[in-house]
Structures are given as C-alpha cells and as structure tokens.
Design an enzyme around this catalytic site. Structure first.
Site, mmCIF file in Angstrom:
data_model
loop_
_atom_site.group_PDB
_atom_site.id
_atom_site.type_symbol
_atom_site.label_atom_id
_atom_site.label_comp_id
_atom_site.label_asym_id
_atom_site.label_seq_id
_atom_site.Cartn_x
_atom_site.Cartn_y
_atom_site.Cartn_z
ATOM 1 N N PHE A 112 11.930 -52.944 5.670
ATOM 2 C CA PHE A 112 10.489 -52.992 5.953
ATOM 3 C C PHE A 112 10.180 -52.912 7.443
ATOM 4 O O PHE A 112 9.085 -52.518 7.843
ATOM 5 C CB PHE A 112 9.878 -54.258 5.340
ATOM 6 C CG PHE A 112 10.059 -55.521 6.141
ATOM 7 C CD1 PHE A 112 9.075 -55.952 7.023
ATOM 8 C CD2 PHE A 112 11.212 -56.287 6.025
ATOM 9 C CE1 PHE A 112 9.241 -57.117 7.764
ATOM 10 C CE2 PHE A 112 11.380 -57.453 6.749
ATOM 11 C CZ PHE A 112 10.389 -57.864 7.632
ATOM 12 N N LYS A 113 11.139 -53.278 8.280
ATOM 13 C CA LYS A 113 10.864 -53.321 9.718
ATOM 14 C C LYS A 113 10.615 -51.930 10.308
ATOM 15 O O LYS A 113 10.028 -51.807 11.371
ATOM 16 C CB LYS A 113 11.989 -54.057 10.430
ATOM 17 C CG LYS A 113 11.937 -55.524 10.039
ATOM 18 C CD LYS A 113 13.057 -56.382 10.549
ATOM 19 C CE LYS A 113 12.853 -57.805 10.019
ATOM 20 N NZ LYS A 113 13.856 -58.737 10.382
ATOM 21 N N ASP A 114 11.052 -50.884 9.593
ATOM 22 C CA ASP A 114 10.785 -49.517 10.066
ATOM 23 C C ASP A 114 9.289 -49.235 10.179
ATOM 24 O O ASP A 114 8.861 -48.458 11.028
ATOM 25 C CB ASP A 114 11.387 -48.478 9.099
ATOM 26 C CG ASP A 114 12.905 -48.437 9.163
ATOM 27 O OD1 ASP A 114 13.473 -48.728 10.229
ATOM 28 O OD2 ASP A 114 13.524 -48.108 8.126
ATOM 29 N N THR A 145 16.232 -55.970 11.857
ATOM 30 C CA THR A 145 15.468 -55.655 13.070
ATOM 31 C C THR A 145 16.276 -54.745 13.981
ATOM 32 O O THR A 145 15.755 -53.794 14.553
ATOM 33 C CB THR A 145 15.100 -56.942 13.839
ATOM 34 O OG1 THR A 145 14.152 -57.676 13.077
ATOM 35 C CG2 THR A 145 14.479 -56.631 15.190
#
Length: 476
Positions: A112-114, A145
């Site tokens: 999800f950090k993308d 991350t």
C-alpha cells in the site's frame, strides 16, 4: 495552508518548506494549522471523480503553494494504469454485503505504501529541480516502506536514499526487493537489531540540526506529511465506491504499526467524510491496542519487540501517534511536548484518569489485536469462503474488523500487501504458495547489495558523509 509542529517550536511554514525536512526542528511533527472542511454538497460533487481528479481536490487543499497546473501534472504522472494496474488505482472488492476489501497493493512493490510513495518521488524531484537542490533521504523500514521508497526514488535526479532495515527480520521477498536494487543513488543499510533501533537512528540523525543541514537530510517515512496527505485520497475513493449518497456512513479496518495509515483516515474523518469507526488492528506488538483499550501509551524496549509473521507491524513506537495526541489535546503543543518528554526518555504516559480519555470516543477509533494462529486461520477462512488470498497484515485487519464491526454499517478493510510477499505463512494457511506477478520470478536469486552495521547513529552518519562527499555538502 500553513504547517506547525506538534511541539510548538516551529514558526508557521508552507507545504514546500516542510516537505523535505522530516522532523520539525523542535523534534515534533509537521501538522496543518487546520483541516480543510468539506461540505456535504462538495463531497457529493466529488462522487463521480476519477482517482487523479479526486487526488487533486484533496491534495490542492494541503499543497496550495504548488501551482495548480503543476500539481495536476504531478498527479497525472503518478496515478496511471501503467503504474497501478488499472485506472481505478485502488479497486474495491466486495466479499459479501457490507464487507469490502480495498486493494492498495497493485503498485511496483506490491504494498500500500506505493500509493503515497510514487507521488512523493515525483513531488521531491519537482521541488528539488525548482530550487536546483539535492536531498539525501534517510529512512527506516520494517518491510514495505523501504522498497516502496527506493522504487519511487530510483534514478530520480538530485536524490539519494539511505534506507535502514533490521537485518534478518523481514521476509525473504521484502529483503530481496530492496537489496537487489543496483541503482547508484540507493544505499541499503542492514542494522543488527529490530525496526525500532532503525527508527531511533533516523530520529537521532534528524535531531542533529547541523548534520541535517550540512548533508540535506530528508525523510520519506510516514512522519512526512505528504505521505499522510496522499493516503487520505483512498479513504474518500473507497467511501464513494460502497455508498450511494451522503447520508450513509462506513467503517474502516486498518492494520497498524506506525499509525500513519489510520491517521490518514482520521484526517479524512475530520475533513467531513462520514466514517463511523476507524478500527485499528495490531499484531502481537500491541502498543497501540493497549492505548486505545486502557489509556496507557507504553512503547516497548527493543528486547520486548516480538518478531511475527506480519513483520511490517513489528513496531513498538508508533511515530505518527504524536499527531493524533496533538488533535486529542485540542492542539495543545505544550501538553504534547510534556507527554513526549517521557516517551523520548524511554518512558510512557497514562491518560486513563484525565479529561483526554473521555474525549477519545469522539474520534471513533477502537482497536483489537491478532496473533499468528488467528491470522493463519483468517487467511484460510477468507480463501475458503471468498476464493481470495490475503497477506498476513491484511488478515490482522480483517480478523479485528470482523470482530468489532457494527451490524448494517459497511466495513472496508484496507489491504496492506500482496500475499506473495509472505509466501511461508500463506503456504502454512492454504497449502500452496501464491502466484507471483510477472517480473518477480527470480527476485531472491538476484545479486544483493547492502551494508551491514551495528545500531550506531555515528557509524550511519559517517557512511552518509562518505557517500555524499564534500562537493555535495551545503556550506554556511
């Protein structure tokens, strides 16, 4: 829009003034002076917007010192079907009535950090080019991350990345994603210790103002406000996907380690998004669950941090939590500073007998926890019932979310990563290894490039100084 520090020691600054810096000079975190309020009519007018248009509506309110056309261009360059697999960017999957999965892991590193980091890479490059400047990003990662930052910044002009990770504590896939990068501007530093040791080094270096200025040290961890801002978007997008009119409320379930992702949901709620509950899910490292159940915030010592099968949440000091307490105190920086004096010295604080504890319920955050056996069972059950594979962190979110949900309120569970990143646990749960997306076949067999160091901030500083060299230092 001006930004302040949670500890009160920073004069108001513009967005681009706080973008590159990480921690505020007083050790606090940058926060907007106030949250933009979105009226019901305005919210309804956003319902039909595609992802880039919605992103512009939200981000332009936090980044108003970037010309609108430039911001639109940066957003359009970031949120493409090529980068995220579909025009939807964050598609919703309905598992059953009132139970939805928000897919956030279709970017280049399958996490999800993308979603925020790809935008940050373009934003950093834009601001640095405008000022003819350079930036040395120092970060810490417990798994996702690091790779999302490195893939967002690789080859970007004027940027170097120094990423600290706990040696031997990430999954083989996560480790290979980072250490196999051969780009000259990427430096992986494997620290003997746990994630909190890495995070402590980043804080120590960031608090050395002379070093930070001389070597242009910046941050991409979730202490960077731009990351929080970019994560707010998908809360709005998900809300529109599962409702048909403003009167409806939804709840979100969010696996949480550093409190960044759920804090973005808190901001969305403060802006006017009809969120009933934000359900926080922790793993065996349950510092945040303990706080929301009892009022005691007690970060664990390094030796107490457990290594689990949802490793990105193996965190015992939630760096974004200070932002929430700032809001909880009614933005009383002096009180926040006092509370964190104890935390920064390895202590804790207890709000259970204070006026603040009574206010907690106004913010709609409740919590629960999950362990290895429960997440394996959840992965198995979700696969059996819905023919859908989820990763270990998402399983924590679904387990806690389904336990705490209210009847007749749609629940949206936030996906954290693709299951392939945690193949051993998936095999334990369902008896087979998940398929890999194209291009990831031999990842663990690629040559790896990293430095191995003890948990010593001075050693890390020397390494950065040697890589940056005298010609790239800022003098004066």
């Amino acid at each position: 829009m001006r930004y302040l520090s949670t500890r009160g020691g920073m004069p108001p600054k513009t967005f681009t003034e706080i973008l590159l810096g990480g921690l505020a000079p007083d050790g606090g975190l940058a926060m907007p002076e106030s949250y933009p309020e979105i009226s019901p009519a305005e919210l309804e007018s956003w319902r039909s917007l595609d992802y880039p248009s919605l992103a512009f509506e939200i981000l332009s309110r936090f980044m108003d010192d970037i010309p609108a056309d430039d911001l639109r261009t940066l957003i359009a360059r970031t949120y493409t079907a090529e980068v995220f697999g579909s025009k939807e960017v964050t598609p919703i999957q309905t598992l059953e009535p009132d139970l939805h999965l928000l897919h956030l892991s279709n970017g280049p590193t399958l996490a999800f950090k993308d979603i925020a980091m790809q935008f940050l890479g373009n934003l950093f490059e834009y601001v640095l080019a405008k000022n003819n400047d350079e930036l040395n990003i120092l970060g810490a990662t417990s798994g996702d991350t690091g790779s999302s930052a490195e893939y967002a910044m690789r080859g970007k002009r004027g940027i170097r990345v120094f990423m600290l990770s706990p040696y031997g504590k990430m999954s083989a896939f996560q480790t290979a994603q980072m250490f196999s990068l051969q780009d000259e501007n990427i430096f992986n530093i494997a620290i003997k210790g746990v994630f909190d040791d890495c995070q402590d080094i980043v804080k120590t270096v960031s608090n050395d103002q002379a070093f930070k200025q001389k070597y242009r040290i910046g941050a991409v961890n979730s202490i960077n406000w731009a990351r929080i801002a970019a994560q707010i978007i998908y809360y709005f997008k998900a809300y529109f996907a599962v409702t048909s009119s403003y009167g409806e409320a939804v709840s979100f379930s969010i696996p949480s380690g550093n409190f960044g992702n759920i804090f973005a949901g808190h901001v969305a709620r403060m802006m006017g998004l009809p969120i009933r509950q934000l359900i926080l899910a922790t793993n065996e490292n349950d510092v945040l669950d303990e706080f929301f159940r009892t009022g005691l915030y007690r970060p664990r010592a390094t030796i107490e941090t457990k290594q689990t099968s949802s490793p990105s949440m193996d965190i015992s000091k939630a760096s974004n939590f200070e932002r929430f307490i700032f809001d909880l105190t009614g933005r009383d920086a002096a009180r926040v500073k006092e509370l964190w004096k104890s935390v920064d010295q390895g202590g804790s604080f207890d709000l259970s007998d204070t006026d603040l504890w009574k206010k907690i319920r106004d913010f709609g955050i409740i919590s629960g926890t999950s362990n290895h056996a429960e997440r394996i069972t959840t992965i198995r059950e979700i696969h059996r019932k819905f023919n859908t594979l989820i990763d270990t962190h998402t399983a924590d979110g679904l387990k806690v979310g389904m336990e705490l949900r209210e009847p007749d309120v749609p629940l949206i569970c936030l996906e954290t990563a693709l299951p392939v990143k945690f193949a051993d646990s998936i095999q334990e749960a369902v008896g087979f290894v998940p398929e890999r997306p194209d291009g990831y076949d031999n990842l663990e067999k690629l040559p790896q490039r990293f430095e191995h160091m003890t948990a010593d901030a001075e050693q890390v500083k020397r390494f950065i100084a040697n890589q940056v060299g005298p010609s790239h230092q800022r003098h004066g």
